[in-house]
Design a protein around this motif. Structure first.
Motif, PDB file in Angstrom:
ATOM      1  N   ILE A  81       8.219  22.555 -10.278  1.00 44.36           N
ATOM      2  CA  ILE A  81       7.618  21.977  -9.063  1.00 44.36           C
ATOM      3  C   ILE A  81       7.147  20.547  -9.333  1.00 44.36           C
ATOM      4  N   GLY A  82       6.511  20.337 -10.503  1.00 47.47           N
ATOM      5  CA  GLY A  82       6.074  18.989 -10.871  1.00 47.47           C
ATOM      6  C   GLY A  82       7.229  18.012 -10.992  1.00 47.47           C
ATOM      7  N   LEU A  83       8.338  18.471 -11.558  1.00 46.06           N
ATOM      8  CA  LEU A  83       9.530  17.614 -11.678  1.00 46.06           C
ATOM      9  C   LEU A  83      10.111  17.264 -10.307  1.00 46.06           C
ATOM     10  N   GLU A  84      10.087  18.236  -9.385  1.00 44.44           N
ATOM     11  CA  GLU A  84      10.623  17.978  -8.036  1.00 44.44           C
ATOM     12  C   GLU A  84       9.754  16.983  -7.271  1.00 44.44           C
ATOM     13  N   ILE A  85       8.435  17.115  -7.401  1.00 44.62           N
ATOM     14  CA  ILE A  85       7.535  16.150  -6.742  1.00 44.62           C
ATOM     15  C   ILE A  85       7.755  14.756  -7.335  1.00 44.62           C
ATOM     16  N   ASN A  86       7.959  14.709  -8.638  1.00 44.64           N
ATOM     17  CA  ASN A  86       8.244  13.440  -9.319  1.00 44.64           C
ATOM     18  C   ASN A  86       9.514  12.797  -8.781  1.00 44.64           C
ATOM     19  N   LEU A  87      10.541  13.613  -8.590  1.00 43.51           N
ATOM     20  CA  LEU A  87      11.823  13.121  -8.063  1.00 43.51           C
ATOM     21  C   LEU A  87      11.650  12.576  -6.649  1.00 43.51           C
ATOM     22  N   LEU A  88      10.981  13.350  -5.798  1.00 41.77           N
ATOM     23  CA  LEU A  88      10.838  12.961  -4.388  1.00 41.77           C
ATOM     24  C   LEU A  88       9.902  11.773  -4.196  1.00 41.77           C
ATOM     25  N   SER A  89       9.014  11.520  -5.161  1.00 41.96           N
ATOM     26  CA  SER A  89       8.126  10.355  -5.051  1.00 41.96           C
ATOM     27  C   SER A  89       8.782   9.085  -5.580  1.00 41.96           C
ATOM     28  N   PHE A  90       9.750   9.223  -6.487  1.00 39.94           N
ATOM     29  CA  PHE A  90      10.386   8.033  -7.074  1.00 39.94           C
ATOM     30  C   PHE A  90      11.505   7.481  -6.189  1.00 39.94           C
ATOM     31  N   SER A 144       0.822  -1.219   0.000  1.00 37.38           N
ATOM     32  CA  SER A 144       0.000   0.000   0.000  1.00 37.38           C
ATOM     33  C   SER A 144       0.852   1.264   0.000  1.00 37.38           C
ATOM     34  N   ASN A 145       1.988   1.253   0.727  1.00 40.03           N
ATOM     35  CA  ASN A 145       2.856   2.434   0.750  1.00 40.03           C
ATOM     36  C   ASN A 145       3.428   2.736  -0.635  1.00 40.03           C
ATOM     37  N   LYS A 146       3.850   1.693  -1.318  1.00 40.57           N
ATOM     38  CA  LYS A 146       4.393   1.889  -2.658  1.00 40.57           C
ATOM     39  C   LYS A 146       3.315   2.375  -3.623  1.00 40.57           C
ATOM     40  N   MET A 147       2.116   1.864  -3.467  1.00 42.05           N
ATOM     41  CA  MET A 147       1.021   2.308  -4.330  1.00 42.05           C
ATOM     42  C   MET A 147       0.750   3.804  -4.147  1.00 42.05           C
ATOM     43  N   PHE A 148       0.889   4.280  -2.907  1.00 42.33           N
ATOM     44  CA  PHE A 148       0.703   5.713  -2.634  1.00 42.33           C
ATOM     45  C   PHE A 148       1.750   6.538  -3.374  1.00 42.33           C
ATOM     46  N   PHE A 149       3.012   6.092  -3.338  1.00 45.61           N
ATOM     47  CA  PHE A 149       4.082   6.825  -4.033  1.00 45.61           C
ATOM     48  C   PHE A 149       3.932   6.738  -5.556  1.00 45.61           C
ATOM     49  N   PRO A 153      11.702   7.026  -2.789  1.00 46.95           N
ATOM     50  CA  PRO A 153      11.285   5.948  -1.861  1.00 46.95           C
ATOM     51  C   PRO A 153      10.945   4.638  -2.557  1.00 46.95           C
ATOM     52  N   LEU A 154      10.576   4.694  -3.820  1.00 47.25           N
ATOM     53  CA  LEU A 154      10.217   3.478  -4.543  1.00 47.25           C
ATOM     54  C   LEU A 154      11.434   2.632  -4.900  1.00 47.25           C
ATOM     55  N   ILE A 155      12.575   3.306  -5.157  1.00 46.53           N
ATOM     56  CA  ILE A 155      13.762   2.546  -5.576  1.00 46.53           C
ATOM     57  C   ILE A 155      14.700   2.236  -4.413  1.00 46.53           C
ATOM     58  N   SER A 156      14.572   2.966  -3.298  1.00 46.35           N
ATOM     59  CA  SER A 156      15.472   2.717  -2.160  1.00 46.35           C
ATOM     60  C   SER A 156      14.993   1.503  -1.369  1.00 46.35           C
TER      61      SER A 156
END
Length: 337
Positions: free
Chosen positions: A34-43, A7-12, A45-48
């Protein structure tokens, strides 16, 4: 599900999806940033992954390279706001904006981070990085294009993507160099029409999703696993068909977007560029066929105990996908009449 997502990954992934929409639909350069920065910060947690050092290293490298590209982009748009009428400086600003977007996509000559990061990701995250993460930088690139600069970049993309993949033993690195090669084709499509770029991106995303799905199901990460594993012959043929389709061999499905781009290049009298594109595609097909020829012909008797059991519905899905790739033969018959 085929890919294990909690569920956490689905949120990101949800935030990742909407951040791309924010950057694409923004009315100002600052909104795009701003959209690019949100994209960066959401991706990130998905790869770490704390249990995997390669994933943690990939997350750190991705954060650093994307941060440099974002700083470059922010500096460029601020410089654009200050300097409005000077043509020479505007030309430099367009190169800066294009360079920052190319760095975000992993394009040549800013591609050095791309294969190293892909090496530490799961197959699903590889698919996201090779397809979805290219959408917002490509659309922002189309807003402020420097055609002479991008013409050189797309040629280098095709050459570097081909030459870099020749001696690779890791399938993830091979797919990353294939992505760099296809990025050159995408830039050529974007410089012609956006509809052609959307068509090429959809076809490439479909083909690369089949490959990532197959490798994830079989748990394959290196080329020698294709030789050692005692796979069914139908699975090897499925993989061969999709490799050939990804390489753009006529009359498979992946040939059509490339054929349309070559047609446009020839119509615009860019004969040298079209020749380079065709030659690099032939080299790509050479090492795709070399991999599959070895996996079909090699027979490891000592490894016969290592069986691969796959459920019937997965086999049905793979056979259906290979039939879709073979549909290119039927479509080509009508298109060339």
């Amino acid at each position: 599900m085929f890919f294990n997502l909690n569920s956490n990954k689905m949120f990101f992934y949800f935030i990742l999806f909407f951040s791309t929409l924010i950057s694409v639909s923004a009315n100002s350069w600052l909104g795009c940033w701003i959209g690019l920065e949100i994209n960066l910060l959401s991706f990130i947690p998905l790869i770490s992954n704390s249990k995997n050092l390669l994933s943690s290293e990939a997350a750190l490298k991705y954060f650093l390279t994307q941060s440099i590209a974002s700083i470059n982009f922010l500096f460029s748009i601020l410089l654009k706001m200050i300097v409005l009428k000077n043509f020479e400086i505007n030309n430099l600003i367009s190169i800066l904006i294009n360079s920052s977007m190319l760095m975000k996509m992993g394009s040549t000559p800013f591609h050095f981070w791309f294969p190293n990061i892909i090496e530490g990701l799961s197959w699903f995250n590889c698919f996201i990085l090779m397809t979805w993460q290219k959408i917002s930088p490509m659309i922002l690139l189309s807003y402020y294009m420097n055609y002479n600069f991008l013409m050189i970049i797309m040629i280098f993309n095709v050459i570097v993507g081909t030459m870099g993949g020749i001696n690779q033993t890791s399938l993830r690195k091979l797919m990353s160099f294939s992505s760099i090669n296809n990025l050159g084709w995408m830039l050529a499509a974007l410089m012609m029409t956006e509809n052609l770029w959307i068509f090429y991106l959809m076809m490439y995303s479909f083909l690369i999703s089949i490959m990532c799905f197959f490798f994830n199901m079989m748990n394959i990460y290196y080329i020698n696993q294709l030789f050692i594993m005692n796979m069914k012959f139908s699975l090897k043929m499925f993989l061969l068909i999709n490799f050939l389709s990804l390489g753009g061999l006529p009359p498979f499905l992946g040939f059509f977007p490339k054929w349309i781009i070559i047609n446009f290049l020839i119509m615009n009298k860019l004969f040298i560029i079209s020749f380079i594109f065709i030659m690099m595609s032939l080299i790509m097909l050479f090492f795709y066929i070399r991999i599959m020829y070895s996996s079909i012909m090699f027979n490891y008797l000592k490894m016969k105990w290592f069986k691969n059991f796959m459920k019937n519905y997965l086999l049905l899905i793979m056979n259906t996908l290979s039939m879709i790739s073979l549909l290119g033969m039927i479509i080509s018959t009508f298109m060339f009449m």
